[in-house]
Design a protein around this motif. Structure first.
Motif, PDB file in Angstrom:
ATOM      1  N   UNK A 162      74.931  12.966  15.124  1.00  0.00           N
ATOM      2  CA  UNK A 162      75.814  13.971  15.724  1.00  0.00           C
ATOM      3  C   UNK A 162      76.962  14.321  14.788  1.00  0.00           C
ATOM      4  N   UNK A 163      77.509  15.517  14.974  1.00  0.00           N
ATOM      5  CA  UNK A 163      78.541  16.013  14.064  1.00  0.00           C
ATOM      6  C   UNK A 163      79.757  15.116  14.002  1.00  0.00           C
ATOM      7  N   UNK A 164      80.130  14.515  15.119  1.00  0.00           N
ATOM      8  CA  UNK A 164      81.337  13.689  15.161  1.00  0.00           C
ATOM      9  C   UNK A 164      81.015  12.208  15.252  1.00  0.00           C
ATOM     10  N   UNK A 165      79.843  11.813  14.857  1.00  0.00           N
ATOM     11  CA  UNK A 165      79.434  10.417  14.985  1.00  0.00           C
ATOM     12  C   UNK A 165      79.057   9.811  13.647  1.00  0.00           C
ATOM     13  N   UNK A 166      79.669  10.316  12.572  1.00  0.00           N
ATOM     14  CA  UNK A 166      79.417   9.785  11.232  1.00  0.00           C
ATOM     15  C   UNK A 166      80.691   9.864  10.405  1.00  0.00           C
ATOM     16  N   UNK A 168      81.799   9.697   6.399  1.00  0.00           N
ATOM     17  CA  UNK A 168      81.162   9.890   5.092  1.00  0.00           C
ATOM     18  C   UNK A 168      82.111   9.525   3.961  1.00  0.00           C
ATOM     19  N   UNK A 169      81.573   8.980   2.891  1.00  0.00           N
ATOM     20  CA  UNK A 169      82.339   8.939   1.658  1.00  0.00           C
ATOM     21  C   UNK A 169      82.509  10.374   1.177  1.00  0.00           C
ATOM     22  N   UNK A 170      83.645  10.668   0.600  1.00  0.00           N
ATOM     23  CA  UNK A 170      83.923  12.041   0.180  1.00  0.00           C
ATOM     24  C   UNK A 170      82.896  12.543  -0.828  1.00  0.00           C
ATOM     25  N   UNK A 171      82.336  11.646  -1.622  1.00  0.00           N
ATOM     26  CA  UNK A 171      81.364  12.032  -2.646  1.00  0.00           C
ATOM     27  C   UNK A 171      80.121  12.697  -2.055  1.00  0.00           C
ATOM     28  N   UNK A 172      79.857  12.463  -0.778  1.00  0.00           N
ATOM     29  CA  UNK A 172      78.696  13.102  -0.134  1.00  0.00           C
ATOM     30  C   UNK A 172      78.848  14.623  -0.118  1.00  0.00           C
ATOM     31  N   UNK A 173      80.076  15.105  -0.226  1.00  0.00           N
ATOM     32  CA  UNK A 173      80.344  16.539  -0.162  1.00  0.00           C
ATOM     33  C   UNK A 173      80.637  17.152  -1.533  1.00  0.00           C
ATOM     34  N   UNK A 174      80.407  16.376  -2.595  1.00  0.00           N
ATOM     35  CA  UNK A 174      80.646  16.914  -3.932  1.00  0.00           C
ATOM     36  C   UNK A 174      79.809  18.162  -4.186  1.00  0.00           C
ATOM     37  N   UNK A 175      78.558  18.141  -3.707  1.00  0.00           N
ATOM     38  CA  UNK A 175      77.655  19.282  -3.920  1.00  0.00           C
ATOM     39  C   UNK A 175      77.095  19.817  -2.609  1.00  0.00           C
ATOM     40  N   UNK A 183      76.146  29.326  13.292  1.00  0.00           N
ATOM     41  CA  UNK A 183      77.006  29.129  14.456  1.00  0.00           C
ATOM     42  C   UNK A 183      76.426  28.089  15.419  1.00  0.00           C
ATOM     43  N   UNK A 184      75.367  27.417  14.996  1.00  0.00           N
ATOM     44  CA  UNK A 184      74.791  26.322  15.781  1.00  0.00           C
ATOM     45  C   UNK A 184      73.880  25.519  14.858  1.00  0.00           C
ATOM     46  N   UNK A 185      73.818  24.209  15.057  1.00  0.00           N
ATOM     47  CA  UNK A 185      72.970  23.295  14.281  1.00  0.00           C
ATOM     48  C   UNK A 185      73.396  23.196  12.823  1.00  0.00           C
ATOM     49  N   UNK A 186      74.641  23.610  12.529  1.00  0.00           N
ATOM     50  CA  UNK A 186      75.115  23.558  11.146  1.00  0.00           C
ATOM     51  C   UNK A 186      75.237  22.126  10.635  1.00  0.00           C
ATOM     52  N   UNK A 187      75.616  21.186  11.511  1.00  0.00           N
ATOM     53  CA  UNK A 187      75.729  19.802  11.064  1.00  0.00           C
ATOM     54  C   UNK A 187      74.350  19.172  10.898  1.00  0.00           C
ATOM     55  N   UNK A 188      73.406  19.537  11.750  1.00  0.00           N
ATOM     56  CA  UNK A 188      72.018  19.053  11.644  1.00  0.00           C
ATOM     57  C   UNK A 188      71.443  19.471  10.298  1.00  0.00           C
ATOM     58  N   UNK A 189      71.705  20.694   9.907  1.00  0.00           N
ATOM     59  CA  UNK A 189      71.211  21.193   8.613  1.00  0.00           C
ATOM     60  C   UNK A 189      71.891  20.462   7.460  1.00  0.00           C
ATOM     61  N   UNK A 190      73.217  20.360   7.490  1.00  0.00           N
ATOM     62  CA  UNK A 190      73.944  19.750   6.375  1.00  0.00           C
ATOM     63  C   UNK A 190      73.657  18.256   6.263  1.00  0.00           C
ATOM     64  N   UNK A 191      73.714  17.539   7.366  1.00  0.00           N
ATOM     65  CA  UNK A 191      73.563  16.090   7.298  1.00  0.00           C
ATOM     66  C   UNK A 191      72.159  15.694   6.844  1.00  0.00           C
ATOM     67  N   UNK A 192      71.142  16.410   7.303  1.00  0.00           N
ATOM     68  CA  UNK A 192      69.788  16.102   6.839  1.00  0.00           C
ATOM     69  C   UNK A 192      69.653  16.428   5.348  1.00  0.00           C
ATOM     70  N   UNK A 198      69.271  11.326  -1.071  1.00  0.00           N
ATOM     71  CA  UNK A 198      69.267   9.921  -1.456  1.00  0.00           C
ATOM     72  C   UNK A 198      70.471   9.109  -1.037  1.00  0.00           C
ATOM     73  N   UNK A 199      71.433   9.721  -0.347  1.00  0.00           N
ATOM     74  CA  UNK A 199      72.577   8.934   0.127  1.00  0.00           C
ATOM     75  C   UNK A 199      72.123   7.965   1.219  1.00  0.00           C
ATOM     76  N   UNK A 200      72.574   6.733   1.109  1.00  0.00           N
ATOM     77  CA  UNK A 200      72.174   5.674   2.042  1.00  0.00           C
ATOM     78  C   UNK A 200      73.358   5.305   2.930  1.00  0.00           C
TER      79      UNK A 200
END
Length: 313
Positions: A162-166, A168-175, A183-192, A198-200
């Protein structure tokens, strides 16, 4: 020590004068105190600024900022703006109408630090109406690791991210950033997308966030068949699908799931658009066409069989 790490909390807000004060108090009550809370206003016209003002005056960790015009209006644009402003070692997104468990930041920072992982997932529960502040302060819970081999479970919501249930280390957003026109499912798309590269991470089996359910939430609008939310979900599905193909993570089971899902989005010709993207031979694509067009009848027959089985056996 892990206690020296700064957490950047990013909270997008839009006309939430009725709920945001309770949300901010739950952040202020965190047992982990080394955080900044960036409240990004998306151009609302209610009294949210006035409600937030006392927090800004009393606590320098809170900031209230207007979304820059360089970012699109909407939740993804606000969050991207927050990411670019964040000074923390870790990033977490909270909504402006929910309640955060007091141990949220403490336990997430601890787990990321001692397990050498890039994110920490936790359990999220939902509530309606008034919230009962009866928190479990136990530090005993089960945990397990998450990486790209779990992508099928993540996409099928068997392992909800879920969008508010994680955290993240900031490095996950470097790229990686939110796709701002979604306007919907944006976090589902980004997090997957992040996890597929390869982020664990680690998941802890403890509820650390409580999502408020009401008709004006994005999810509420989606299930009310909002055309904007539905179109966004269809677009997010295509983006996720393209990412799976790119990283060679598209399995037969995942393809089966997406084709079945596309039955609910016929107005966007989602099935045809998905199949064009698959690296399959013409013969295999033809077999999937047969599967798709026969699927409604098969699902109907399966439903009838379940009713008969329950009634007569």
């Amino acid at each position: 020590m892990y206690t020296k790490k700064i957490v950047s909390i990013i909270m997008a807000t839009y006309n939430r004068e009725a709920y945001i004060s309770e949300s901010l108090r739950s952040i202020q009550n965190q047992t982990y105190v080394n955080f900044e809370c960036l409240i990004i206003d998306d151009g609302g016209d209610d009294n949210t600024a006035e409600v937030v003002a006392p927090f800004l005056e009393q606590d320098p960790r809170f900031q209230f900022l207007k979304r820059s015009d360089s970012y699109k209006k909407g939740l993804p644009g606000c969050r991207n703006y927050g990411i670019d402003l964040a000074k923390g070692n870790y990033i977490i997104f909270f909504d402006d109408d929910d309640i955060v468990h007091p141990q949220n930041l403490e336990l997430c920072v601890l787990e990321i630090s001692r397990n050498n992982v890039s994110f920490c997932r936790f359990v999220r529960e939902v509530f309606r109406g008034d919230f009962k502040f009866n928190f479990d302060y136990s530090k005993t819970y089960n945990s397990f690791y998450i990486d790209k081999i779990d992508i099928e479970k993540i996409l099928k919501n068997e392992l909800p991210i879920n969008s508010c249930a994680v955290m993240w280390k900031k490095e996950c957003f470097d790229n990686n950033r939110f796709v701002e026109h979604l306007m919907y499912a944006e976090e589902w798309e980004l997090y997957s997308r992040i996890i597929s590269t390869g982020f664990r991470g680690i998941s802890i089996e403890k509820c650390l966030f409580f999502g408020r359910k009401h008709a004006k939430s994005n999810t509420g609008e989606f299930y009310s068949n909002s055309p904007i939310r539905r179109a966004s979900y269809a677009e997010a599905i295509l983006l996720v699908f393209d990412n799976l193909v790119e990283h060679e993570l598209l399995t037969k089971k995942i393809l089966h799931y997406f084709i079945q899902l596309s039955l609910n989005f016929k107005e966007y010709k989602l099935f045809q658009r998905l199949l064009i993207r698959t690296p399959l031979s013409k013969f295999k694509k033809l077999r999937w066409y047969f599967f798709y067009f026969s699927l409604p009848l098969r699902l109907f027959a399966y439903g009838k069989w379940k009713i008969m089985k329950k009634t007569y056996f």
